[in-house]
Design an enzyme around this catalytic site. Sequence first.
Site, PDB file in Angstrom:
ATOM      1  N   GLU A   1     -13.480  -0.611  16.995  1.00  0.00           N
ATOM      2  CA  GLU A   1     -14.352  -0.562  15.814  1.00  0.00           C
ATOM      3  C   GLU A   1     -15.572  -1.429  16.062  1.00  0.00           C
ATOM      4  OE1 GLU A   1     -12.106  -1.425  12.265  1.00  0.00           O
ATOM      5  OE2 GLU A   1     -10.779   0.266  12.597  1.00  0.00           O
TER       6      GLU A   1
ATOM      7  N   ILE B   1       0.842  -1.207   0.000  1.00  0.00           N
ATOM      8  CA  ILE B   1       0.000   0.000   0.000  1.00  0.00           C
ATOM      9  C   ILE B   1       0.873   1.251   0.000  1.00  0.00           C
ATOM     10  CG2 ILE B   1      -1.768   1.288   1.282  1.00  0.00           C
ATOM     11  CD1 ILE B   1      -2.818  -1.484   2.268  1.00  0.00           C
TER      12      ILE B   1
ATOM     13  N   SER C   1      -4.278   2.315   8.120  1.00  0.00           N
ATOM     14  CA  SER C   1      -3.709   0.983   8.367  1.00  0.00           C
ATOM     15  C   SER C   1      -4.470   0.261   9.481  1.00  0.00           C
ATOM     16  CB  SER C   1      -2.211   1.085   8.654  1.00  0.00           C
ATOM     17  OG  SER C   1      -1.960   1.964   9.720  1.00  0.00           O
TER      18      SER C   1
ATOM     19  N   HIS D   1     -13.625   2.200   8.386  1.00  0.00           N
ATOM     20  CA  HIS D   1     -12.753   1.093   7.947  1.00  0.00           C
ATOM     21  C   HIS D   1     -13.228   0.521   6.598  1.00  0.00           C
ATOM     22  CE1 HIS D   1      -9.883  -2.307   9.365  1.00  0.00           C
ATOM     23  NE2 HIS D   1      -9.837  -2.171   8.035  1.00  0.00           N
TER      24      HIS D   1
HETATM   25  P1  NAD Z   1       2.738  -4.902   3.519  1.00  0.00           P
HETATM   26  O1  NAD Z   1       3.099  -6.076   4.359  1.00  0.00           O
HETATM   27  O2  NAD Z   1       2.882  -5.003   2.037  1.00  0.00           O
HETATM   28  O3  NAD Z   1       3.577  -3.618   4.011  1.00  0.00           O
HETATM   29  C1  NAD Z   1       3.766  -3.290   5.351  1.00  0.00           C
HETATM   30  C2  NAD Z   1       5.114  -2.592   5.500  1.00  0.00           C
HETATM   31  O4  NAD Z   1       5.278  -2.209   6.870  1.00  0.00           O
HETATM   32  C3  NAD Z   1       6.302  -3.495   5.131  1.00  0.00           C
HETATM   33  O5  NAD Z   1       7.143  -2.838   4.213  1.00  0.00           O
HETATM   34  C4  NAD Z   1       6.974  -3.752   6.469  1.00  0.00           C
HETATM   35  O6  NAD Z   1       8.392  -3.918   6.366  1.00  0.00           O
HETATM   36  C5  NAD Z   1       6.629  -2.476   7.232  1.00  0.00           C
HETATM   37  N1  NAD Z   1       6.758  -2.646   8.685  1.00  0.00           N
HETATM   38  C6  NAD Z   1       6.369  -3.699   9.450  1.00  0.00           C
HETATM   39  N2  NAD Z   1       6.684  -3.485  10.746  1.00  0.00           N
HETATM   40  C7  NAD Z   1       7.269  -2.261  10.797  1.00  0.00           C
HETATM   41  C8  NAD Z   1       7.825  -1.477  11.842  1.00  0.00           C
HETATM   42  N3  NAD Z   1       7.814  -1.911  13.116  1.00  0.00           N
HETATM   43  N4  NAD Z   1       8.361  -0.282  11.534  1.00  0.00           N
HETATM   44  C9  NAD Z   1       8.366   0.172  10.261  1.00  0.00           C
HETATM   45  N5  NAD Z   1       7.867  -0.529   9.215  1.00  0.00           N
HETATM   46  C10 NAD Z   1       7.335  -1.730   9.490  1.00  0.00           C
HETATM   47  O7  NAD Z   1       1.249  -4.523   3.917  1.00  0.00           O
HETATM   48  P2  NAD Z   1       0.227  -3.633   3.071  1.00  0.00           P
HETATM   49  O8  NAD Z   1      -0.528  -4.513   2.132  1.00  0.00           O
HETATM   50  O9  NAD Z   1       0.936  -2.453   2.539  1.00  0.00           O
HETATM   51  O10 NAD Z   1      -0.804  -3.237   4.215  1.00  0.00           O
HETATM   52  C11 NAD Z   1      -0.394  -2.420   5.327  1.00  0.00           C
HETATM   53  C12 NAD Z   1      -1.507  -2.444   6.373  1.00  0.00           C
HETATM   54  O11 NAD Z   1      -2.635  -1.745   5.887  1.00  0.00           O
HETATM   55  C13 NAD Z   1      -2.047  -3.852   6.672  1.00  0.00           C
HETATM   56  O12 NAD Z   1      -1.263  -4.524   7.625  1.00  0.00           O
HETATM   57  C14 NAD Z   1      -3.433  -3.580   7.177  1.00  0.00           C
HETATM   58  O13 NAD Z   1      -3.403  -3.497   8.587  1.00  0.00           O
HETATM   59  C15 NAD Z   1      -3.771  -2.219   6.575  1.00  0.00           C
HETATM   60  N6  NAD Z   1      -4.912  -2.315   5.633  1.00  0.00           N
HETATM   61  C16 NAD Z   1      -6.003  -1.538   5.847  1.00  0.00           C
HETATM   62  C17 NAD Z   1      -7.091  -1.610   4.981  1.00  0.00           C
HETATM   63  C18 NAD Z   1      -8.298  -0.730   5.163  1.00  0.00           C
HETATM   64  O14 NAD Z   1      -9.389  -1.111   4.745  1.00  0.00           O
HETATM   65  N7  NAD Z   1      -8.160   0.436   5.736  1.00  0.00           N
HETATM   66  C19 NAD Z   1      -7.069  -2.489   3.897  1.00  0.00           C
HETATM   67  C20 NAD Z   1      -5.912  -3.256   3.680  1.00  0.00           C
HETATM   68  C21 NAD Z   1      -4.840  -3.170   4.571  1.00  0.00           C
END
Ligand code: NAD
Length: 324
Positions: free
Chosen positions: A262, A152, A232, A281
């Site tokens: 939520e 994302i 997120s 959400h």
């Molecule tokens: P992803 O796994 O592709 O990317 C997450 C990134 O965060 C990775 O690059 C990882 O290295 C980094 N990360 C993990 N722990 C970390 C830390 N302690 N410090 C810094 N960076 C760290 O995931 P994504 O597909 O990009 O999704 C991210 C988040 O978005 C998901 O985990 C989910 O919770 C949220 N999300 C929300 C919705 C929504 O409807 N609002 C939908 C999809 C996902």
Amino acid sequence: MAKIALLGPFTDKMQASFQEILPAGFELFLVPTKEEYDKLPDADYIVFRTLEIREETIKTLRRTKLIQRWGVGYDIVDIQAAGEHRIPVAIMSGINATQVAEMTILQTLAALRNLIPLHNGMANGQWLKKEFEKRSYVIQGKQVGIVGLGNIGLKVAALFRAFGANIAYYDTPRRPVEIEAPVGARYMSLDKLLETSDIVSLHVPLLESTRHMINKAAIALMKPTAVIINTSRGGIIDEAALYEALSNNRLLGAGLDVFENEPLLQDSPLRSLKNVVMSPHIGGSTVDNNGTMAKRAIENIVNVSMGQEVSPGDLVNAQYLRKD
Ligand code: NAD
């Protein structure tokens, strides 16, 4: 017949997306609420949305060969307990990055241009131009600080670049140059990112290491003209500290798609703020993605049914998965 449980609220359109592509030998059944968890032991496969799967439920799953998330975030399932019970847990990596990235841009523009109070003013017969033109900003030329440059975060970076923003990011570990370069992302520490960014956008999973990553001390580093966008997980921001900052105009504004509780509590003080843009959400959910998501779930289920492994990008409990 192998049984697939759809656990949680699956709309008619989502169910139809499954029915259209369901292979021979598989059938669906619905477990829409927590009150019906006692049906889950019949499931060979579970596709879950919104409802939690904790250890006490996992212990009852005698037939289940895969727990598949409808979406990406997996903090509502106990991946360790599933692994210890030999059940792989899969997500749909990257499946709704476009949806969440577009919501991020929407909330950023709405926060920078005060769209919600302006719209509410119009609906109430007011013309609030004078009040809001002095606190109205563009994206072009600003620094966007992306926390978590994953699926994302990368999509968000590309969209903000198209608006003429400079992209900074923080991740652990630093992403390879081949990932950074196409979106012009400059790596910096979290503190430096918070101090120097005009727009801070959060895209990390909810883990112990990210819970309350944005707390009072982190907010204190930010510019008073900055906006923070969280699409997120709610727990990544300390909501009480954010409320305090927003209500004292310590920040320009916030966009929030996710919350510590939520649905958002009825008496949440966030509801009273004018400088927050909120949505329930829904960042990852658009009806035009249902077919793609159902297809990914079925692909993973069929692979597991043929004795194959879930693709490493989707498997999230490899470290706990017992194979003996
Ligand atoms: P992803 O796994 O592709 O990317 C997450 C990134 O965060 C990775 O690059 C990882 O290295 C980094 N990360 C993990 N722990 C970390 C830390 N302690 N410090 C810094 N960076 C760290 O995931 P994504 O597909 O990009 O999704 C991210 C988040 O978005 C998901 O985990 C989910 O919770 C949220 N999300 C929300 C919705 C929504 O409807 N609002 C939908 C999809 C996902």
